[in-house]
Design an enzyme around this catalytic site. Sequence first.
Site, PDB file in Angstrom:
ATOM      1  N   TYR A 125       0.831  -1.195   0.000  1.00  9.50           N
ATOM      2  CA  TYR A 125       0.000   0.000   0.000  1.00  9.50           C
ATOM      3  C   TYR A 125       0.868   1.249   0.000  1.00  9.50           C
ATOM      4  O   TYR A 125       0.713   2.150   0.826  1.00  9.50           O
ATOM      5  CB  TYR A 125      -0.949  -0.018   1.194  1.00  9.50           C
ATOM      6  CG  TYR A 125      -1.884  -1.203   1.160  1.00  9.50           C
ATOM      7  CD1 TYR A 125      -2.944  -1.243   0.271  1.00  9.50           C
ATOM      8  CD2 TYR A 125      -1.668  -2.298   1.986  1.00  9.50           C
ATOM      9  CE1 TYR A 125      -3.788  -2.339   0.217  1.00  9.50           C
ATOM     10  CE2 TYR A 125      -2.518  -3.397   1.939  1.00  9.50           C
ATOM     11  CZ  TYR A 125      -3.571  -3.413   1.048  1.00  9.50           C
ATOM     12  OH  TYR A 125      -4.399  -4.503   0.989  1.00  9.50           O
ATOM     13  N   LYS A 175       7.328 -13.773   3.069  1.00 10.40           N
ATOM     14  CA  LYS A 175       7.912 -14.529   1.962  1.00 10.40           C
ATOM     15  C   LYS A 175       9.416 -14.287   1.989  1.00 10.40           C
ATOM     16  O   LYS A 175      10.029 -13.817   1.029  1.00 10.40           O
ATOM     17  CB  LYS A 175       7.290 -14.083   0.629  1.00 10.40           C
ATOM     18  CG  LYS A 175       7.597 -15.008  -0.543  1.00 10.40           C
ATOM     19  CD  LYS A 175       7.102 -16.430  -0.342  1.00 10.40           C
ATOM     20  CE  LYS A 175       7.375 -17.271  -1.581  1.00 10.40           C
ATOM     21  NZ  LYS A 175       7.144 -18.720  -1.337  1.00 10.40           N
ATOM     22  N   ASP A 206       2.725 -19.101   1.327  1.00 15.07           N
ATOM     23  CA  ASP A 206       2.084 -20.225   0.658  1.00 15.07           C
ATOM     24  C   ASP A 206       1.708 -21.316   1.654  1.00 15.07           C
ATOM     25  O   ASP A 206       0.643 -21.933   1.547  1.00 15.07           O
ATOM     26  CB  ASP A 206       2.960 -20.773  -0.472  1.00 15.07           C
ATOM     27  CG  ASP A 206       4.442 -20.754  -0.149  1.00 15.07           C
ATOM     28  OD1 ASP A 206       4.809 -20.402   0.992  1.00 15.07           O
ATOM     29  OD2 ASP A 206       5.244 -21.078  -1.045  1.00 15.07           O
ATOM     30  N   ASP A 230      -4.654  -9.154   3.423  1.00 14.18           N
ATOM     31  CA  ASP A 230      -5.939  -8.969   2.743  1.00 14.18           C
ATOM     32  C   ASP A 230      -6.416 -10.296   2.158  1.00 14.18           C
ATOM     33  O   ASP A 230      -7.574 -10.705   2.320  1.00 14.18           O
ATOM     34  CB  ASP A 230      -5.767  -7.923   1.647  1.00 14.18           C
ATOM     35  CG  ASP A 230      -7.093  -7.383   1.134  1.00 14.18           C
ATOM     36  OD1 ASP A 230      -8.143  -7.727   1.718  1.00 14.18           O
ATOM     37  OD2 ASP A 230      -7.078  -6.619   0.159  1.00 14.18           O
ATOM     38  N   ASP A 234      -9.476 -13.054   3.756  1.00 22.65           N
ATOM     39  CA  ASP A 234     -10.598 -13.512   2.933  1.00 22.65           C
ATOM     40  C   ASP A 234     -10.620 -15.035   2.853  1.00 22.65           C
ATOM     41  O   ASP A 234     -11.693 -15.657   2.872  1.00 22.65           O
ATOM     42  CB  ASP A 234     -10.499 -12.925   1.528  1.00 22.65           C
ATOM     43  CG  ASP A 234     -10.893 -11.456   1.479  1.00 22.65           C
ATOM     44  OD1 ASP A 234     -11.443 -10.965   2.484  1.00 22.65           O
ATOM     45  OD2 ASP A 234     -10.645 -10.802   0.452  1.00 22.65           O
TER      46      ASP A 234
END
Length: 725
Positions: A125, A175, A206, A230, A234
């Site tokens: 962001y 990551k 992952d 984000d 979800d």
Amino acid sequence: MIRVALLPGDGVGAEVLDGPARLLRRLAGQGVLEVTGPWPVGARAAAETGDVLPAETLAACDAADAVLLGAVGEDPRVPAEVCPRPEVALHRLRERYDLRVSVRDVPFPDGRELTVVRNLIGGSYGGADDRLFRPDGSEAADVLRLTRERVAEVVHLACDELARRGGGRLVSVDKANLYATGRLWRQVATEVTRERGVAVEHRYVDRAAFELGSGAPVPDVLVTEGLLGDVLSDLAAGRAGSPALCGSASLHPGAPARGRCVGLFEPAHGSAPRRALRDEVDPLGGFLALAALLRYFPATRDLGARVRGAVDTVLRSGPWTYDLAPEGTAPASTTAVADAVLAAFGAPADAEPAVMAAVQVLSEPDVRVRADVLEAWTVDVLETVGVRPAHARDTARVLGYADLSGIDSHGTARLPAYVGAIGGGAIAVDGEPRVHSDGGAVALVDGCDLLGHPVTTFAVDEAVRRARRYGVGWVNVRRSSHHGASGCYVYDAARLGLVGLAATNTGPVVAPAGAGRPYLGTNPLALGVPVAGEEPLVFDMATSAVAAGKFEIALRLGRSVPLGWGLDAGGRPTTDPAAVFPGRGALLPLGSDRERSVHKGYGLGLLVELLTAVLAGGPTGPGVGNLTFRSGARPPGTSHLVVVLDPARLGDPQATGDGAARLLAGLRALDPVDPELPVRTPGQRAAAERARRRAHGIPLDAETHRALAALGGQVGRPLAVGARG
């Protein structure tokens, strides 16, 4: 005392926040907190004001400790070209209050809860300087940039969340095996958790996604970079059963950066425009957002826990909307699920707060009154000011029809104006309407300057009687006054198996095509047709771009109006209702401008003026008074027309109803452009609204309720309120 600003947003936003808003108002009524709003934001704000984040909304947010925000995005009522990027409102709010961290809570049916903490500034962001998109489409780039300071504050907040829960598992996701930012994230997360004495488990994104999507145990708190969080939140909501099961808080760590506002609290789902206005979406995300808001402040922390517990109860026992309903279980409506949460909280849908605080409510219902109670009170008020009982009942019935049908501009909200006109001598209370001249199938009625509702009711009775005898009854009326919703009279005729048409002129508020000042009225006309097996078809329209009552509502609610509705005193298009109404500028005819065939709306308005006033020998144009902003005590001199046809005179008495039913069925069966927005027929929405309001009561906005309560106090007939919110 904390203050909450309510911003319902777009699409399903207002539906999802309706239940939480009702609960907030009850808490405000008990003196626990203050509520302001709802305030416009997003696409609907842009359509109304030209700005996705109007100044009035910003001022309300500045003055609030927290904002309860609905989804912002596409809205089926707002064309995309009007507001192509409604989400800009969110970015502006986050920047204004420096909201750097997001906290999302995802509940699971077994009572567990996952909290996802992520950054909102930095990382994915980044600002405009971290974005590249070449106009020729040859290249694009997004820079993912993190600083030690930003990562540390996010991890510290995650540790705080874990402490609030009394401990548990903390998982940090990155990551680090691919990105330098991932390595920085892992390093800082390790340092901060060691400093805080908190055990942390590290996961590559992952692996974390696999665990969330499978049956692996869910951690208590998951902390990660913004975009990763984000997606993972979800994914977790999907595992919990629905993307709607996610309440989100956007926070500024530490003291507020601007004003009093510490953060935005919102359901994490989108605006779902295809499901908007259907009362079918899951409202639990709104309650989860409210729970997070209340838990954030020490004074309301226990209330937040109660809201969270109420959500758990509904998740376990139902009712459930379509996304969560088990196979073989009929899905519940948004309203039913919200009512169940309120009941589980201990605030049933019909509960009355012990104390009513000063709650500003601009558009959503603040008070609901049973239809029969409101109608009886209206009769009582009118009789108190000298109206004959039969006339009072006729007036209350017509106002009640408008209230039930959702035509709020022509319902009981009009009563104070009528009472004022009676007191000022503009409306008479002595006398009866009478037939002035009788021509068999046609007649002229003298309204004797009485209330228009009993006068037009008398005209309908005369037209029905003549239609039964001659096949058609044509009745003109002069020396009357405002008669409310014209649709009520044709509805009455159609329920008798007859076809009805009604029209009326009004005071001059509409500028003819090409003119800059008003000369004609809104001049509505209505048609009612019986339909076999269902409610009559009622088509009721003003010949102006909108009914004048829309401006009254906008003024009451402090809202702007769309361009194309009216002109200011200088003949210029405006969105300010106060520049148009009452009596300052002019409404525009249907069509609004030449490109949209404004001459047709002008012609229809002129047609009504001819068929009503000219045929009846009544005043026309500026000669007609207007009760809303009329000066002096001169009667308005309104003229009406009622035409009733007996279709049985055309042959088979059932043919009209059967034919109308086939026609409407064919229209409704058409494939819609948008599968989520079926083709409707005139009166269908109003019929559904009548059923809903008969069951749940008539909603009164705060300004209308205050006006009616003041009127009741003035005449010594207090209004009994059934339920708030």
